[in-house]
Design a protein around this motif. Sequence first.
Motif, PDB file in Angstrom:
ATOM      1  N   PRO A  56       0.801  -1.228   0.000  1.00 27.81           N
ATOM      2  CA  PRO A  56       0.000   0.000   0.000  1.00 27.81           C
ATOM      3  C   PRO A  56       0.827   1.269   0.000  1.00 27.81           C
ATOM      4  O   PRO A  56       0.438   2.270  -0.575  1.00 27.81           O
ATOM      5  CB  PRO A  56      -0.819  -0.114   1.289  1.00 27.81           C
ATOM      6  CG  PRO A  56      -0.900  -1.571   1.561  1.00 27.81           C
ATOM      7  CD  PRO A  56       0.411  -2.131   1.098  1.00 27.81           C
ATOM      8  N   VAL A  57       2.027   1.244   0.646  1.00 23.01           N
ATOM      9  CA  VAL A  57       2.868   2.439   0.654  1.00 23.01           C
ATOM     10  C   VAL A  57       3.265   2.799  -0.768  1.00 23.01           C
ATOM     11  O   VAL A  57       3.139   3.924  -1.225  1.00 23.01           O
ATOM     12  CB  VAL A  57       4.132   2.215   1.496  1.00 23.01           C
ATOM     13  CG1 VAL A  57       5.107   3.364   1.305  1.00 23.01           C
ATOM     14  CG2 VAL A  57       3.765   2.089   2.954  1.00 23.01           C
ATOM     15  N   LEU A  58       3.746   1.798  -1.508  1.00 22.31           N
ATOM     16  CA  LEU A  58       4.194   2.055  -2.865  1.00 22.31           C
ATOM     17  C   LEU A  58       3.019   2.343  -3.776  1.00 22.31           C
ATOM     18  O   LEU A  58       3.073   3.237  -4.615  1.00 22.31           O
ATOM     19  CB  LEU A  58       4.997   0.852  -3.372  1.00 22.31           C
ATOM     20  CG  LEU A  58       6.235   0.525  -2.532  1.00 22.31           C
ATOM     21  CD1 LEU A  58       6.876  -0.759  -3.034  1.00 22.31           C
ATOM     22  CD2 LEU A  58       7.225   1.668  -2.577  1.00 22.31           C
ATOM     23  N   ALA A  59       1.921   1.615  -3.606  1.00 25.88           N
ATOM     24  CA  ALA A  59       0.755   1.834  -4.451  1.00 25.88           C
ATOM     25  C   ALA A  59       0.104   3.177  -4.179  1.00 25.88           C
ATOM     26  O   ALA A  59      -0.548   3.743  -5.044  1.00 25.88           O
ATOM     27  CB  ALA A  59      -0.267   0.717  -4.227  1.00 25.88           C
ATOM     28  N   GLY A  60       0.327   3.711  -2.990  1.00 25.66           N
ATOM     29  CA  GLY A  60      -0.309   4.969  -2.627  1.00 25.66           C
ATOM     30  C   GLY A  60       0.114   6.147  -3.457  1.00 25.66           C
ATOM     31  O   GLY A  60      -0.496   7.201  -3.395  1.00 25.66           O
ATOM     32  N   LEU A  61       1.163   5.997  -4.249  1.00 24.79           N
ATOM     33  CA  LEU A  61       1.621   7.092  -5.084  1.00 24.79           C
ATOM     34  C   LEU A  61       1.349   6.837  -6.555  1.00 24.79           C
ATOM     35  O   LEU A  61       1.762   7.610  -7.407  1.00 24.79           O
ATOM     36  CB  LEU A  61       3.120   7.327  -4.875  1.00 24.79           C
ATOM     37  CG  LEU A  61       3.508   7.747  -3.459  1.00 24.79           C
ATOM     38  CD1 LEU A  61       5.008   7.901  -3.356  1.00 24.79           C
ATOM     39  CD2 LEU A  61       2.831   9.042  -3.072  1.00 24.79           C
ATOM     40  N   ALA A 130      14.754  21.418 -10.239  1.00 24.48           N
ATOM     41  CA  ALA A 130      14.754  22.444 -11.282  1.00 24.48           C
ATOM     42  C   ALA A 130      15.314  21.902 -12.590  1.00 24.48           C
ATOM     43  O   ALA A 130      14.737  22.128 -13.668  1.00 24.48           O
ATOM     44  CB  ALA A 130      15.553  23.655 -10.818  1.00 24.48           C
ATOM     45  N   ALA A 131      16.438  21.201 -12.525  1.00 31.05           N
ATOM     46  CA  ALA A 131      17.045  20.671 -13.743  1.00 31.05           C
ATOM     47  C   ALA A 131      16.158  19.618 -14.392  1.00 31.05           C
ATOM     48  O   ALA A 131      15.977  19.605 -15.617  1.00 31.05           O
ATOM     49  CB  ALA A 131      18.420  20.086 -13.421  1.00 31.05           C
ATOM     50  N   SER A 132      15.601  18.733 -13.595  1.00 35.56           N
ATOM     51  CA  SER A 132      14.741  17.672 -14.139  1.00 35.56           C
ATOM     52  C   SER A 132      13.484  18.247 -14.766  1.00 35.56           C
ATOM     53  O   SER A 132      13.032  17.779 -15.816  1.00 35.56           O
ATOM     54  CB  SER A 132      14.370  16.691 -13.028  1.00 35.56           C
ATOM     55  OG  SER A 132      15.510  16.079 -12.473  1.00 35.56           O
ATOM     56  N   GLN A 133      12.920  19.268 -14.135  1.00 37.19           N
ATOM     57  CA  GLN A 133      11.705  19.878 -14.649  1.00 37.19           C
ATOM     58  C   GLN A 133      11.963  20.648 -15.944  1.00 37.19           C
ATOM     59  O   GLN A 133      11.177  20.585 -16.887  1.00 37.19           O
ATOM     60  CB  GLN A 133      11.105  20.804 -13.596  1.00 37.19           C
ATOM     61  CG  GLN A 133       9.825  21.512 -14.015  1.00 37.19           C
ATOM     62  CD  GLN A 133       8.646  20.570 -14.175  1.00 37.19           C
ATOM     63  OE1 GLN A 133       8.660  19.446 -13.666  1.00 37.19           O
ATOM     64  NE2 GLN A 133       7.625  21.014 -14.892  1.00 37.19           N
ATOM     65  N   SER A 134      13.070  21.368 -15.996  1.00 40.50           N
ATOM     66  CA  SER A 134      13.322  22.223 -17.151  1.00 40.50           C
ATOM     67  C   SER A 134      13.892  21.464 -18.338  1.00 40.50           C
ATOM     68  O   SER A 134      13.649  21.835 -19.489  1.00 40.50           O
ATOM     69  CB  SER A 134      14.272  23.363 -16.766  1.00 40.50           C
ATOM     70  OG  SER A 134      15.544  22.870 -16.405  1.00 40.50           O
ATOM     71  N   LEU A 135      14.630  20.392 -18.090  1.00 39.82           N
ATOM     72  CA  LEU A 135      15.346  19.705 -19.156  1.00 39.82           C
ATOM     73  C   LEU A 135      14.795  18.321 -19.480  1.00 39.82           C
ATOM     74  O   LEU A 135      14.933  17.851 -20.613  1.00 39.82           O
ATOM     75  CB  LEU A 135      16.831  19.577 -18.786  1.00 39.82           C
ATOM     76  CG  LEU A 135      17.581  20.896 -18.623  1.00 39.82           C
ATOM     77  CD1 LEU A 135      18.884  20.678 -17.872  1.00 39.82           C
ATOM     78  CD2 LEU A 135      17.845  21.526 -19.981  1.00 39.82           C
ATOM     79  N   HIS A 380       4.235  14.384 -11.981  1.00 45.46           N
ATOM     80  CA  HIS A 380       5.580  14.836 -12.348  1.00 45.46           C
ATOM     81  C   HIS A 380       6.539  13.641 -12.455  1.00 45.46           C
ATOM     82  O   HIS A 380       7.518  13.564 -11.704  1.00 45.46           O
ATOM     83  CB  HIS A 380       6.101  15.834 -11.316  1.00 45.46           C
ATOM     84  CG  HIS A 380       5.291  17.079 -11.213  1.00 45.46           C
ATOM     85  ND1 HIS A 380       5.309  18.079 -12.166  1.00 45.46           N
ATOM     86  CD2 HIS A 380       4.402  17.493 -10.268  1.00 45.46           C
ATOM     87  CE1 HIS A 380       4.488  19.051 -11.819  1.00 45.46           C
ATOM     88  NE2 HIS A 380       3.923  18.723 -10.674  1.00 45.46           N
ATOM     89  N   PRO A 381       6.301  12.737 -13.384  1.00 42.53           N
ATOM     90  CA  PRO A 381       7.163  11.548 -13.470  1.00 42.53           C
ATOM     91  C   PRO A 381       8.614  11.871 -13.790  1.00 42.53           C
ATOM     92  O   PRO A 381       9.513  11.099 -13.448  1.00 42.53           O
ATOM     93  CB  PRO A 381       6.518  10.727 -14.599  1.00 42.53           C
ATOM     94  CG  PRO A 381       5.745  11.723 -15.407  1.00 42.53           C
ATOM     95  CD  PRO A 381       5.246  12.739 -14.419  1.00 42.53           C
TER      96      PRO A 381
END
Length: 471
Positions: A56-61, A130-135, A380-381
């Motif tokens: 359930p912990v992992l599935a919860g996301l 920031a880097a992951s989101q922008s690039l 936000h994968p």
Amino acid sequence: MVVGAGGVGLALALVAIAAAGPWADGQRVAERNLAAAREAAHHTGRTPATAPSAPPVLAGLGPGATPRAVPLPTGQGLDNALSPLFDDPALGAVRTGIVLDAATGQQLYGHDPDTPSAPASTTKIATAVAASQSLGGDYRIATTVVPGAAPGSIVLVGGGDPTLTIRPTPQGADPDATPASLSDLADATARTLKERGWTKVRLSYDTSLYTGPPRLAGVDDENLASVTPLMVDEGRIDPNSVEAAPRAADPANAAAQAFAGLLRERGITVDGDVRPGNAPAGEEARLAEVDSMPLSALVERMLTNSDNDIAEALARQTAISLGQPVSFAGAAQAVSEELGRLGLPLAGTRFNDGSGLDRDDRLTARLLARLLHTAADPAHPQLRPVLSGLPIAGFTGTLSDRFSGATSDAAGLVHAKTGTLTGVNTLAGTVVDADGRLLVFAFMASGTGNAGTAVAALDRLAATVSNCGCR
């Protein structure tokens, strides 16, 4: 509720390690083997009673999650457990903290969470987001060789990859988990030159991508090389060193000299001195190119090892993406700008670098926790490497030798980024509580007098969240 919690943490650590994928140095494989060995040692012939809480912990996301399937700790329960620990004088003059539910973002506990404080290396969480989101996670940093303006000249152009290594790529290596190789670049360059009938060249190198000073004032060069877009093995004089180690005074020149030597070994004469220069403007065809590991792998490596050189490189790549000056100041502005676009709480924050080495950086516990909650959000994968790169208590990176003794029950359950400067100690990450609920936390301490006791106090805070249902 505490009995068997260590087993749950080890099981979760196994799942997280397997999901994150291999690294070039086999670290993920080694972690998995170590976790399996420790799990076997803890078994008493039966599965721990709390093991069913792990799915359930992992599935919860995930999609279709039911985040309330595992009970939340209450604010009063966490306050009773954590507030006395915040009275520990080992935490210095300024101590702040927060605990959020990872699935919903609900605040469950706060101790002055909006007070700005020196973050040290937990700044790297902000840089990673920031880097992951922008690039994006598939982005790669290129190091190239192009023809020079003068006949018979070539230019080695730095693109900002600090993990470029002088070592050749091992046969069969995974390009998604292996640093780019200067030796491979020399192979490709020599091959192209010979195809064109060139056996003698003049070599220059271009570092014009970055602007501003290459050094942070007051920072030892063993902790951070001069920040330049061209370097090999993070500027380390000994490429086999992995911790803080002596760096070349001019990493770009050292890389270019090494490249000249590699060309000579491949039958190309390098005529004259190797000097700084500029690649011609325009779209001149490249002679050769090597690409870094994908940004997702760079983020993981930066966070697990608290790698300052990768952090500053990723902050500058963010600046390039957002059109900011490619300097310490421009990179800091770009990180802040990208986090603002995500709607994150930036009140009172100040970024001066991407690594957290600047003592005047200021973040809040709330921002750190919200960064981690955002990284856990299925919307936000591209941010997931921010979580998979966090050191695992008792297993990996900067937490490999922590959470032993009195806090050993939290080994495997706490995944967190550490931060340490003189008088500053921080810890921010995720933790699984005794009921199997995944929580996000950030604890910050400034004005600490003894790093050892401050670290122990932070570990007790995280372990306490892990070891109680707190209701």
